[in-house]
Motif scaffolding. Sequence first.
Motif, mmCIF file in Angstrom:
data_model
loop_
_atom_site.group_PDB
_atom_site.id
_atom_site.type_symbol
_atom_site.label_atom_id
_atom_site.label_comp_id
_atom_site.label_asym_id
_atom_site.label_seq_id
_atom_site.Cartn_x
_atom_site.Cartn_y
_atom_site.Cartn_z
ATOM 1 N N PRO A 69 0.809 -1.228 0.000
ATOM 2 C CA PRO A 69 0.000 0.000 0.000
ATOM 3 C C PRO A 69 0.842 1.279 0.000
ATOM 4 C CG PRO A 69 0.185 -0.814 2.233
ATOM 5 C CD PRO A 69 0.968 -1.776 1.352
ATOM 6 N N TRP A 70 1.729 1.405 -0.981
ATOM 7 C CA TRP A 70 2.691 2.506 -0.980
ATOM 8 C C TRP A 70 2.633 3.298 -2.276
ATOM 9 C CZ3 TRP A 70 5.606 -2.471 -0.682
ATOM 10 C CH2 TRP A 70 5.579 -3.015 0.614
ATOM 11 N N LEU A 71 2.755 4.618 -2.147
ATOM 12 C CA LEU A 71 2.936 5.522 -3.276
ATOM 13 C C LEU A 71 4.066 6.477 -2.928
ATOM 14 C CD1 LEU A 71 -0.710 6.504 -4.326
ATOM 15 C CD2 LEU A 71 0.935 5.214 -5.693
ATOM 16 N N VAL A 72 4.921 6.772 -3.882
ATOM 17 C CA VAL A 72 6.029 7.693 -3.616
ATOM 18 C C VAL A 72 6.052 8.813 -4.652
ATOM 19 C CG1 VAL A 72 7.475 6.016 -2.426
ATOM 20 C CG2 VAL A 72 7.628 6.205 -4.899
ATOM 21 N N ASP A 73 6.470 9.979 -4.189
ATOM 22 C CA ASP A 73 6.595 11.174 -5.018
ATOM 23 C C ASP A 73 8.083 11.496 -5.153
ATOM 24 O OD1 ASP A 73 6.671 13.822 -6.021
ATOM 25 O OD2 ASP A 73 4.700 14.250 -5.164
ATOM 26 N N LEU A 74 8.560 11.624 -6.393
ATOM 27 C CA LEU A 74 9.977 11.876 -6.648
ATOM 28 C C LEU A 74 10.210 13.250 -7.282
ATOM 29 C CD1 LEU A 74 11.100 8.392 -8.080
ATOM 30 C CD2 LEU A 74 11.184 9.210 -5.712
ATOM 31 N N ARG A 75 9.282 14.162 -7.135
ATOM 32 C CA ARG A 75 9.436 15.447 -7.818
ATOM 33 C C ARG A 75 10.597 16.273 -7.285
ATOM 34 N NH1 ARG A 75 3.269 17.480 -7.817
ATOM 35 N NH2 ARG A 75 3.339 16.360 -5.837
ATOM 36 N N PRO A 386 12.199 -24.607 6.187
ATOM 37 C CA PRO A 386 12.927 -24.446 4.925
ATOM 38 C C PRO A 386 12.566 -23.124 4.260
ATOM 39 C CG PRO A 386 11.864 -26.602 5.056
ATOM 40 C CD PRO A 386 11.323 -25.797 6.189
ATOM 41 N N GLU A 387 13.464 -22.625 3.440
ATOM 42 C CA GLU A 387 13.172 -21.393 2.706
ATOM 43 C C GLU A 387 11.971 -21.597 1.791
ATOM 44 O OE1 GLU A 387 16.387 -19.523 0.740
ATOM 45 O OE2 GLU A 387 17.621 -19.343 2.547
ATOM 46 N N GLN A 388 11.184 -20.539 1.663
ATOM 47 C CA GLN A 388 9.974 -20.579 0.849
ATOM 48 C C GLN A 388 10.084 -19.575 -0.292
ATOM 49 O OE1 GLN A 388 7.346 -22.842 1.758
ATOM 50 N NE2 GLN A 388 9.038 -23.541 3.054
ATOM 51 N N ALA A 389 9.135 -19.640 -1.196
ATOM 52 C CA ALA A 389 9.114 -18.709 -2.319
ATOM 53 C C ALA A 389 8.852 -17.289 -1.830
ATOM 54 C CB ALA A 389 8.036 -19.121 -3.317
ATOM 55 N N HIS A 390 9.437 -16.333 -2.506
ATOM 56 C CA HIS A 390 9.139 -14.933 -2.230
ATOM 57 C C HIS A 390 7.731 -14.595 -2.701
ATOM 58 C CE1 HIS A 390 13.120 -13.803 -0.918
ATOM 59 N NE2 HIS A 390 13.671 -14.305 -1.999
ATOM 60 N N SER A 391 7.090 -13.641 -2.021
ATOM 61 C CA SER A 391 5.762 -13.184 -2.433
ATOM 62 C C SER A 391 5.872 -12.298 -3.666
ATOM 63 C CB SER A 391 5.103 -12.396 -1.299
ATOM 64 O OG SER A 391 4.890 -13.218 -0.171
ATOM 65 N N PRO A 392 4.877 -12.349 -4.539
ATOM 66 C CA PRO A 392 4.902 -11.494 -5.732
ATOM 67 C C PRO A 392 4.970 -10.010 -5.381
ATOM 68 C CG PRO A 392 3.296 -13.240 -5.998
ATOM 69 C CD PRO A 392 3.760 -13.304 -4.569
ATOM 70 N N ARG A 393 5.523 -9.246 -6.319
ATOM 71 C CA ARG A 393 5.586 -7.793 -6.184
ATOM 72 C C ARG A 393 5.237 -7.156 -7.529
ATOM 73 N NH1 ARG A 393 5.725 -8.890 -1.613
ATOM 74 N NH2 ARG A 393 6.892 -7.941 0.091
ATOM 75 N N ARG A 394 4.536 -6.031 -7.439
ATOM 76 C CA ARG A 394 4.231 -5.268 -8.643
ATOM 77 C C ARG A 394 5.491 -4.583 -9.163
ATOM 78 N NH1 ARG A 394 0.884 -1.030 -7.193
ATOM 79 N NH2 ARG A 394 1.310 -1.359 -4.976
ATOM 80 N N GLU A 395 5.444 -4.117 -10.390
ATOM 81 C CA GLU A 395 6.590 -3.441 -10.965
ATOM 82 C C GLU A 395 6.780 -2.072 -10.299
ATOM 83 O OE1 GLU A 395 2.970 -2.577 -13.476
ATOM 84 O OE2 GLU A 395 3.888 -4.323 -12.512
ATOM 85 N N LEU A 396 8.020 -1.607 -10.271
ATOM 86 C CA LEU A 396 8.358 -0.376 -9.562
ATOM 87 C C LEU A 396 7.529 0.805 -10.039
ATOM 88 C CD1 LEU A 396 10.122 1.186 -7.580
ATOM 89 C CD2 LEU A 396 11.862 1.376 -9.365
ATOM 90 N N ALA A 397 7.296 0.903 -11.326
ATOM 91 C CA ALA A 397 6.580 2.068 -11.864
ATOM 92 C C ALA A 397 5.197 2.240 -11.238
ATOM 93 C CB ALA A 397 6.457 1.944 -13.379
ATOM 94 N N SER A 398 4.569 1.147 -10.794
ATOM 95 C CA SER A 398 3.211 1.242 -10.241
ATOM 96 C C SER A 398 3.183 1.896 -8.873
ATOM 97 C CB SER A 398 2.583 -0.151 -10.167
ATOM 98 O OG SER A 398 3.255 -0.963 -9.225
ATOM 99 N N PHE A 399 4.338 2.100 -8.257
ATOM 100 C CA PHE A 399 4.394 2.744 -6.947
ATOM 101 C C PHE A 399 4.684 4.246 -7.040
ATOM 102 C CE2 PHE A 399 5.540 -1.688 -6.324
ATOM 103 C CZ PHE A 399 4.760 -2.053 -5.236
ATOM 104 N N LEU A 400 4.950 4.736 -8.250
ATOM 105 C CA LEU A 400 5.333 6.137 -8.413
ATOM 106 C C LEU A 400 4.110 7.006 -8.622
ATOM 107 C CD1 LEU A 400 8.452 5.702 -10.723
ATOM 108 C CD2 LEU A 400 8.326 5.691 -8.223
ATOM 109 N N ARG A 401 4.045 8.068 -7.832
ATOM 110 C CA ARG A 401 2.895 8.982 -7.909
ATOM 111 C C ARG A 401 3.073 9.922 -9.088
ATOM 112 N NH1 ARG A 401 0.954 13.150 -3.218
ATOM 113 N NH2 ARG A 401 -1.287 12.915 -3.499
ATOM 114 N N SER A 402 2.052 10.007 -9.894
ATOM 115 C CA SER A 402 2.150 10.867 -11.076
ATOM 116 C C SER A 402 1.802 12.308 -10.732
ATOM 117 C CB SER A 402 1.212 10.355 -12.167
ATOM 118 O OG SER A 402 -0.108 10.283 -11.691
#
Length: 402
Positions: A69-75, A386-402
């Motif tokens: 649940p994250w959004l980031v602003d890079l302006r 034992p080690e388990q599979a990593h959880s899926p993650r969305r692509e980085l661009a989807s976290f960037l605030r337009s």
Amino acid sequence: MSFHPDRRAFIRLAGGGAAFAATLPMAACSSAYPPEAVAAWTGPGSETDLRRWALAHAILAPNSHNRQPWLVDLRDPHAITLYVDRERLLPETDPWFRQIMVSQGTFLETLVVALRQRGVDPQVQLFPFGEPPARSLDARPVARLSWTAGAAGAAPDPLFAQVLRRHTAKVAYDTSRPVSAATLDALRTVVSVPGVPGLTGVSYGATADLQLLPALRTLCVESAKVELLTPRTVMESLRLTRVGPEEIGRHRDGISVNGPMPRLFAAIGAFDRSQPPAEGSAGFNAMFERFQEQSLSAMGFVWLSTPMAQDAASGRTRSAEVNTGRAYMRLQLKATEMGLQVHPMSQAPQEFAEMKPFYDQMHQLLLGQPAGQQVVQMFCRVGYAPEQAHSPRRELASFLRS
């Protein structure tokens, strides 16, 4: 939450041998997640932009229901501003948004650790435009990280080495391997960070006491049952369940289920996600048994708490939740370094009305008092698996605030 129907139940629902035979090819399919869904765990590769490089690590942080649940602003070129993605909340199981705020803290701490790895010493300002009141959420940013270009380099954090390795094993733990007091003490060392006032306000508790473990295991089982038997809360999880590679690859969030049997159930329409499973049904039993397996194999517990009354009086309830997430992130990275698993048992700390008897019981068992002066923010089982599979993650661009 996972769905693991047994074979006899499947054959019965499939309607006999012919239907079962028709689905046999799918049963041999790999349970591995689609490569694109877990590509983020390979790291940022040749990314040259400092902030994107750090963010590529931060999106790997643990978070409630894998909502991300994250959004980031890079302006601002020398800052990163973090917001809650309010399209990714959990209104039924997390009505006060506490888990969402803790998830902001895990992201924030991973981002700080990554920036320090590149020699940047970020200044972290929580709620730069004011903090929302307790039990509420608004559009204001959660945090702003800023730094001075060309300033003296920061010392790397040793925990960075675990960021790409960290995962949460939602499986039964090895009950033949006890967790030592020394191991629990080692986790304590990373929770409070000198020079970071907010993290010094997060208290760490732990036990592997054989006298206390049965009561805490039972608490986990019974509180899970409440979540499963409350229609609106179990439906929140079912709507976020992604079954099979197509759904997992399309969403890259939520609760991923990719085992052969659940996929077979979904393929013939026997995995119904449109209504809550009735108590005693195959679906309910499969989910409940999974919780039992996890809970009863706990070899110890750790918890994080904050001074609720004090924070409320100073208007810093939300800051305490974010700082709990930062502390938890450090705790889990340290556990990864030690080969230990830490898995949040999120049900008893939830604030929806039906959970209150177990919420109160948890505070009595862990703190010896009702929630009031001190509140449990995170309650987790620990052990070895034992080690388990990593959880899926969305692509980085989807976290960037337009």
